[in-house]
Each structure stands twice: as structure tokens, then as C-alpha cells.
Design a protein around this motif. Structure first.
Motif, PDB file in Angstrom:
ATOM      1  N   GLY A  26       0.830  -1.228   0.106  1.00 58.38           N
ATOM      2  CA  GLY A  26      -0.012  -0.004  -0.090  1.00 58.38           C
ATOM      3  C   GLY A  26       0.768   1.214  -0.001  1.00 58.38           C
ATOM      4  O   GLY A  26       0.493   2.233  -0.517  1.00 58.38           O
ATOM      5  N   VAL A  47      -6.512  10.572   4.918  1.00 60.83           N
ATOM      6  CA  VAL A  47      -6.245   9.329   4.610  1.00 60.83           C
ATOM      7  C   VAL A  47      -7.346   8.177   4.892  1.00 60.83           C
ATOM      8  O   VAL A  47      -7.848   7.938   5.899  1.00 60.83           O
ATOM      9  CB  VAL A  47      -4.982   8.569   5.130  1.00 60.83           C
ATOM     10  CG1 VAL A  47      -4.612   7.242   4.500  1.00 60.83           C
ATOM     11  CG2 VAL A  47      -3.894   9.374   4.812  1.00 60.83           C
ATOM     12  N   GLY A  49      -8.391   4.334   4.398  1.00 60.78           N
ATOM     13  CA  GLY A  49      -7.682   2.916   4.218  1.00 60.78           C
ATOM     14  C   GLY A  49      -8.845   1.942   4.042  1.00 60.78           C
ATOM     15  O   GLY A  49     -10.018   1.967   4.724  1.00 60.78           O
ATOM     16  N   ASP A  51     -10.003  -1.510   4.667  1.00 54.34           N
ATOM     17  CA  ASP A  51      -9.262  -2.409   5.360  1.00 54.34           C
ATOM     18  C   ASP A  51      -9.184  -3.882   4.797  1.00 54.34           C
ATOM     19  O   ASP A  51      -9.844  -4.220   3.757  1.00 54.34           O
ATOM     20  CB  ASP A  51     -10.287  -2.780   6.589  1.00 54.34           C
ATOM     21  CG  ASP A  51     -10.587  -1.504   7.462  1.00 54.34           C
ATOM     22  OD1 ASP A  51      -9.310  -0.622   7.536  1.00 54.34           O
ATOM     23  OD2 ASP A  51     -11.398  -1.548   8.343  1.00 54.34           O
ATOM     24  N   ALA A  62      -6.892   0.227   8.734  1.00 55.11           N
ATOM     25  CA  ALA A  62      -5.822   0.641   7.625  1.00 55.11           C
ATOM     26  C   ALA A  62      -5.483   2.181   7.319  1.00 55.11           C
ATOM     27  O   ALA A  62      -4.487   2.421   7.009  1.00 55.11           O
ATOM     28  CB  ALA A  62      -6.756   0.083   6.479  1.00 55.11           C
ATOM     29  N   GLY A  63      -6.549   2.906   7.436  1.00 59.22           N
ATOM     30  CA  GLY A  63      -6.428   4.424   7.739  1.00 59.22           C
ATOM     31  C   GLY A  63      -4.989   4.824   8.215  1.00 59.22           C
ATOM     32  O   GLY A  63      -4.281   5.499   7.838  1.00 59.22           O
ATOM     33  N   PHE A  66      -1.621   2.965   7.235  1.00 57.60           N
ATOM     34  CA  PHE A  66      -0.932   3.692   6.174  1.00 57.60           C
ATOM     35  C   PHE A  66      -0.405   5.280   6.441  1.00 57.60           C
ATOM     36  O   PHE A  66       0.711   5.518   6.064  1.00 57.60           O
ATOM     37  CB  PHE A  66      -1.761   3.944   4.857  1.00 57.60           C
ATOM     38  CG  PHE A  66      -2.012   2.677   4.252  1.00 57.60           C
ATOM     39  CD1 PHE A  66      -1.130   1.735   3.892  1.00 57.60           C
ATOM     40  CD2 PHE A  66      -3.448   2.018   4.020  1.00 57.60           C
ATOM     41  CE1 PHE A  66      -1.151   0.558   3.367  1.00 57.60           C
ATOM     42  CE2 PHE A  66      -3.758   0.790   3.484  1.00 57.60           C
ATOM     43  CZ  PHE A  66      -2.530  -0.056   3.106  1.00 57.60           C
ATOM     44  N   SER A  79     -11.133   4.472   8.326  1.00 57.93           N
ATOM     45  CA  SER A  79     -10.912   3.019   7.815  1.00 57.93           C
ATOM     46  C   SER A  79     -12.260   2.377   7.275  1.00 57.93           C
ATOM     47  O   SER A  79     -13.195   2.673   8.304  1.00 57.93           O
ATOM     48  CB  SER A  79     -10.149   2.136   9.032  1.00 57.93           C
ATOM     49  OG  SER A  79      -9.028   2.716   9.185  1.00 57.93           O
ATOM     50  N   VAL A 109      -6.264   4.346  -0.244  1.00 53.32           N
ATOM     51  CA  VAL A 109      -5.519   3.273  -0.331  1.00 53.32           C
ATOM     52  C   VAL A 109      -5.941   1.979   0.170  1.00 53.32           C
ATOM     53  O   VAL A 109      -6.746   1.758   1.273  1.00 53.32           O
ATOM     54  CB  VAL A 109      -4.154   3.487   0.435  1.00 53.32           C
ATOM     55  CG1 VAL A 109      -2.969   2.362   0.245  1.00 53.32           C
ATOM     56  CG2 VAL A 109      -3.329   4.899   0.427  1.00 53.32           C
ATOM     57  N   GLY A 110      -5.931   1.125  -0.471  1.00 59.02           N
ATOM     58  CA  GLY A 110      -6.120  -0.426  -0.160  1.00 59.02           C
ATOM     59  C   GLY A 110      -4.955  -1.426  -0.744  1.00 59.02           C
ATOM     60  O   GLY A 110      -4.574  -1.255  -1.917  1.00 59.02           O
ATOM     61  N   ALA A 216      -4.021   2.917  -5.191  1.00 58.38           N
ATOM     62  CA  ALA A 216      -4.160   4.094  -4.338  1.00 58.38           C
ATOM     63  C   ALA A 216      -4.540   5.228  -5.337  1.00 58.38           C
ATOM     64  O   ALA A 216      -4.219   5.369  -6.610  1.00 58.38           O
ATOM     65  CB  ALA A 216      -2.741   4.566  -3.529  1.00 58.38           C
TER      66      ALA A 216
END
Length: 396
Positions: A26, A47, A49, A51, A62-63, A66, A79, A109-110, A216
Motif C-alpha cells: 500500500g 487518509v 484506508g 481494510d 488501515a487508514g 498507512f 478506515s 489506499v487499499g 491508491a
């Protein structure tokens, strides 16, 4: 107020089986998207993210994961988890923040590091989880209901195993031109037909693999894009995250129909209005306005169903579009010019974001050998757990 937002940057980490962690993938994709946008990480104010439940606790947040990997700089974090629809719902969350004026620049982003073989439910026994029940009570892994979809189409519309194979042939030809794809080799119908049976009538090459990968996007408002010297950016015009319309008539029984909703005879027809129509209505356009589409081809038969669910043809007409070459590169409406899951495999939280990356490059005219000439509008589609799906409309 316009619901458009700009795609300022797009980036991928190549798909494959790399044996490393999802955070690394990521971060690579995020930095690629920032470079594409001409921005620094410090310029990002939020951000979002997507998950991954297979990545341990960092995957559930995830947020923040990253943001930490890129370096704490004060950005807000969000997230999002929605299984295969996570990426599109992350885009929806980012868009809401931009339209609400909460941020000028949002990074989405993933990423995933997928295990080999079938996906197993994470977290042990979950008797309130329809997927867990499906696996435990029926022994029905995902390819089992992919096979049910295929059999349904054969019975109702006369689709054949060769039709399904031709979807793989089409997507493999496109994927061979994509430097980010995991599988970059053309495939013949004979190779599909001689690959091992997984869930009759589907064979190994009819079903997507599980992969490592990441995608992303750098998203911003239109005014911000103009200030950055991008007066005519690619725009996300609509994001639909919808559920099907069909009744639960046995409320006291477990709901074992999950993302395919295949146990309800009228489910595919019921799914279309709640997803495609919502996206088209919000975008102010329809199927005839599209230049291309990126759809979630978990199986070859499912891609044909998407043609109909997105209104590209009448119910039962998907195979004719395929046979006529309409959905191939060079056709009137290419579907999965990226190569689709057939060429990438499934990195669950990343794929819906990767679909938007592909549309972005196509609408910029920068898709190389797989370029759709004159592309001006495209749609993505995928489906998550419990029957809901997502679609993103991207325009230029």
C-alpha cells in the motif's frame, strides 16, 4: 452543488504473490499516486484506508496504518470495511469529506496480502455471519456459487462453457498488455477447457486467483485541481453503494445468500436497479454514454451477468455482446480493458480502487497498448458481502 471530485493521482503496486506485508504494498501504491499527482505526502489532509481482515489488527485500522507507514503528519484518518466493496466505499468516504469541505486532498489506499487458496472467514466461528454459515452448513466455498451462477445462465439463456471460456480469452489478451497484471500471457479457449474442473461447469481458468496487490488514489476538489494547474481533470461523478431489492420471506432462517445473492431466482434482476440505476441517476448519464467498464469478474460467467446488471444489454443478452466482440479491446464498449480479475487475481480491498485507476488512465489517454480510443466516461462495478455492491462513474 456539483458532486464531482477530481482524480489528481493514481498508483498501483503490481499484483502477484510477493510474500511481503500489505503495508509495504500500500505504501508503494500511495507514493506512486502522490507522484502522479505532483504532491508531497505533507499535502494530504486525510487518509482513507480500505481494510483487510487478513492483515491482523493493522488491517482493521488501515487508514491509521498507512498514515503511520507514510509518516505521521497530522492527517485525519478513516478506515472502511465492506469486503470486496471496501475500495469503492473508501472512495465514497473520501468524496464525502471533500464535498463537505473537511479536506482539500484525500489519499485513498487499499492493499492485501492474500493467502493461497480459498478465502476462509477470519476470526474463528461466527454463527451470525452468513459466509461462515455457508461454508460450515453447506460446504459451499465461493466457486460453488460461481458455478450456480453459471448453471443459471446456461439454463435461462443458453450460455455455454465455451462462452465462459471466451471471457477469459478476452481478459487475458488485455491483461497481457498491462504491466501491473499478475498474469500477462494470452490464453486460448482450449487451455480454459482443459484446465481442471473446480465447480462444474467452471474450470480453474474461469475463476480468479487470490493475489497480493495495492492501489491508491489522490482525490481533491475541482477548485484545488485548477489551482494545481489541472483545469480539466478526470472526475468521479457518482459513487453508488447499494443493496439488492428482494424480500426475505423466511426471516427466522439463516440468510445464507451472501455477495452473489444466487439463491434467490429473481436476484440478478433485482440487483440492477439498486446499483446501476443509482449510479446512473447520480451521474446524470446512462449506459449509452459509456466508453468502457471495469467489472468484478470473480468468474467468467459473472462478468456476463454484469453486462446485464449494468444495463449494457437486455437481460440474457450478455453472451451476444461477447460473441460480437463488443466488449473486447477494439470493440464498441470494452469491458475490463485492464485485464480484470482474470489477469490480476483478487486483492480484496485494492481491486475497486484499481478499477478507478484504470478508468483514470484510460480517460487521460495514457493506457498504452490497451487504450480505448476517445474514452470519455466509464463505470466500475463490484460486489461485497451480504448482497451489497458498489459502482463508480468516472468522466472526463
Amino acid at each position: 452543488m456539483s458532486g464531482d471530485i477530481a482524480v489528481l493521482g493514481a498508483g498501483l503496486h503490481p499484483w502477484g504473490k510477493w510474500g511481503r506485508g500489505f503495508v509495504e504494498y500500500g505504501t508503494v501504491a500511495a507514493r506512486a499516486a502522490l507522484a502522479d499527482a505532483g504532491l508531497e505526502w505533507a499535502d494530504v489532509q486525510s487518509v482513507v484506508g480500505a481494510d483487510t481482515v487478513r492483515g491482523g489488527y493493522p488491517g482493521y485500522v488501515a487508514g491509521a496504518t498507512f498514515a503511520r507507514a507514510l509518516g505521521w503528519q497530522g492527517a485525519r484518518v478513516t478506515s472502511v470495511y465492506a469486503a470486496c466493496a471496501s475500495g469503492a466505499q473508501a472512495v465514497a468516504a473520501a468524496r464525502a469529506q471533500l464535498l463537505a469541505g473537511l479536506a482539500d486532498v484525500v489519499l485513498v489506499v487499499g492493499a492485501d496480502a492474500a493467502p493461497k487458496g480459498f478465502f476462509a472467514p477470519a476470526g474463528g466461528d461466527r454463527p451470525d455471519d452468513p459466509d461462515w454459515l455457508r461454508f460450515r452448513l453447506l460446504g459451499a466455498t465461493n466457486p460453488a456459487y460461481f458455478g450456480l451462477y453459471a448453471r443459471r445462465r446456461m439454463a435461462l439463456y443458453g450460455d455455454t462453457a465455451d462462452d465462459f471460456a471466451q471471457v477469459k480469452v478476452k481478459n487475458a489478451a488485455a491483461g497481457a498488455l498491462n504491466p501491473y497484471a499478475r498474469y500477462r500471457k494470452p490464453v486460448t479457449a482450449a487451455e480454459v477447457a482443459t484446465s481442471p474442473v473446480v465447480a462444474d461447469p467452471l474450470r480453474l481458468l474461469d475463476i480468479c486467483a487470490t493475489s497480493d496487490g495495492a492501489a491508491a488514489l489522490v482525490l481533491c476538489g475541482l477548485d484545488y485541481a485548477r489551482r494545481r494547474g489541472v483545469p480539466d481533470p478526470v472526475r468521479i461523478r457518482a459513487v453508488a453503494t447499494a443493496t439488492p431489492r428482494y424480500p426475505r420471506t423466511e426471516l427466522d432462517l439463516p440468510d445464507i445468500a451472501t455477495d452473489s445473492a444466487a439463491s434467490v431466482p429473481e436476484a440478478p434482476a433485482a440487483f440492477r436497479p439498486s446499483l446501476a440505476e443509482a449510479a446512473y441517476e447520480e451521474a446524470g448519464l446512462g449506459p449509452d454514454d459509456l466508453s468502457l467498464a471495469e467489472v468484478y469478474d470473480l468468474s467468467t460467467a459473472l462478468e456476463l451477468q454484469w453486462y446485464e446488471d449494468l444495463g449494457l444489454c437486455a437481460e440474457g443478452g450478455g453472451t451476444k455482446l461477447l460473441r460480437d466482440g463488443t466488449t473486447a479491446l477494439g470493440g464498441r464498449l470494452p469491458v475490463n480493458p485492464s485485464g480484470g480479475l482474470a489477469s490480476f487475481g483478487e486483492a480484496v480491498p485494492a481491486q475497486a480502487i484499481a478499477q478507478v485507476c484504470e478508468l483514470t488512465w484510460q480517460l487521460r489517454g495514457r493506457a498504452g497498448a490497451r487504450q480505448v480510443p476517445g474514452a470519455r466516461a466509464g463505470i466500475t462495478a463490484n460486489q461485497g458481502l451480504f448482497g451489497h455492491g458498489s459502482a463508480v462513474v468516472v468522466v472526463r
